[in-house]
Scaffold this motif. Structure first.
Motif, PDB file in Angstrom:
ATOM      1  N   TYR A 135       0.834  -1.198   0.000  1.00 17.76           N
ATOM      2  CA  TYR A 135       0.000   0.000   0.000  1.00 17.76           C
ATOM      3  C   TYR A 135       0.873   1.255   0.000  1.00 17.76           C
ATOM      4  CZ  TYR A 135      -3.365   3.528   1.556  1.00 17.76           C
ATOM      5  OH  TYR A 135      -4.135   4.663   1.665  1.00 17.76           O
ATOM      6  N   LEU A 136       1.894   1.270   0.829  1.00 21.36           N
ATOM      7  CA  LEU A 136       2.796   2.418   0.879  1.00 21.36           C
ATOM      8  C   LEU A 136       3.555   2.578  -0.439  1.00 21.36           C
ATOM      9  CD1 LEU A 136       4.158   2.085   4.521  1.00 21.36           C
ATOM     10  CD2 LEU A 136       2.506   3.759   3.651  1.00 21.36           C
ATOM     11  N   ASP A 137       3.955   1.454  -1.035  1.00 22.94           N
ATOM     12  CA  ASP A 137       4.629   1.509  -2.334  1.00 22.94           C
ATOM     13  C   ASP A 137       3.706   2.088  -3.405  1.00 22.94           C
ATOM     14  OD1 ASP A 137       6.960   0.465  -1.289  1.00 22.94           O
ATOM     15  OD2 ASP A 137       6.590  -1.588  -2.011  1.00 22.94           O
ATOM     16  N   LEU A 138       2.435   1.653  -3.367  1.00 28.88           N
ATOM     17  CA  LEU A 138       1.454   2.173  -4.321  1.00 28.88           C
ATOM     18  C   LEU A 138       1.297   3.678  -4.127  1.00 28.88           C
ATOM     19  CD1 LEU A 138      -1.097   1.724  -6.329  1.00 28.88           C
ATOM     20  CD2 LEU A 138      -2.367   1.979  -4.195  1.00 28.88           C
ATOM     21  N   ALA A 139       1.129   4.098  -2.885  1.00 36.08           N
ATOM     22  CA  ALA A 139       0.933   5.525  -2.595  1.00 36.08           C
ATOM     23  C   ALA A 139       2.140   6.337  -3.077  1.00 36.08           C
ATOM     24  CB  ALA A 139       0.697   5.737  -1.104  1.00 36.08           C
ATOM     25  N   GLU A 140       3.314   5.862  -2.752  1.00 35.89           N
ATOM     26  CA  GLU A 140       4.527   6.569  -3.162  1.00 35.89           C
ATOM     27  C   GLU A 140       4.644   6.592  -4.688  1.00 35.89           C
ATOM     28  OE1 GLU A 140       9.312   6.571  -2.219  1.00 35.89           O
ATOM     29  OE2 GLU A 140       8.160   4.755  -1.819  1.00 35.89           O
ATOM     30  N   GLY A 141       4.368   5.468  -5.323  1.00 35.12           N
ATOM     31  CA  GLY A 141       4.464   5.372  -6.784  1.00 35.12           C
ATOM     32  C   GLY A 141       3.495   6.296  -7.491  1.00 35.12           C
TER      33      GLY A 141
END
Length: 159
Positions: A135-141
């Motif tokens: 989820y954090l990777d998605l948000a950052e991406g």
């Protein structure tokens, strides 16, 4: 008036950019970072695409040539024909400010992209099965994608 919220846009700036290009074709070359999807109005998107097509073919850009290109694209009726194109030239406060109007359009589109990305991130956050790291990777991406274009600058001359 309904309380419906709209995505950020400025139709006057959009019309002024298009009208400014009609009045001074040379200004289009200075708008190399302005893209069709930056325009909020589908009519303005179609007109700008027609202008870009004419520019690529090294043809003059005026209401008549854009009308012919829109007809070739099958978009003339959707835009509103020659009458709509003629109105665009009347809406330009100053051709000197076209670059400023283009910046307004790009800023509004950037805000729209942030809002859409934030909405997507928010929706994913409600997924109980989601891995927090993913989820954090998605948000950052997603935020990186949105800011990527804004941070890009053109090539710098080596003088």
């Amino acid at each position: 008036m309904s309380g419906a919220r709209q995505l950020p846009h400025n139709l006057d700036a959009e019309a002024s950019v298009l009208g400014g290009i009609f009045l001074r074709n040379d200004v289009l070359a200075q708008l190399d970072t302005l893209e069709v999807e930056d325009f909020y109005s589908p009519k303005h998107q179609a007109v700008f695409q027609a202008m870009r097509n004419l520019e690529s073919a090294a043809k003059p850009i005026d209401p008549i040539t854009v009308q012919a290109e829109l007809d070739r694209m099958g978009r003339l009726e959707a835009v509103g024909g020659l009458a709509f194109l003629g109105e665009l030239t009347l809406q330009v406060p100053s051709t000197e400010n076209v670059l400023h109007y283009a910046a307004i359009i790009q800023d509004k589109h950037a805000a729209t992209k942030v809002m859409r990305a934030a909405s997507e991130i928010l929706e994913k956050g409600y997924d109980d099965d989601a891995d927090v790291g993913e989820y954090l990777d998605l948000a950052e991406g997603r935020m990186f994608e949105v800011t990527q274009r804004r941070e890009k600058s053109g090539p710098e001359p080596i003088k």
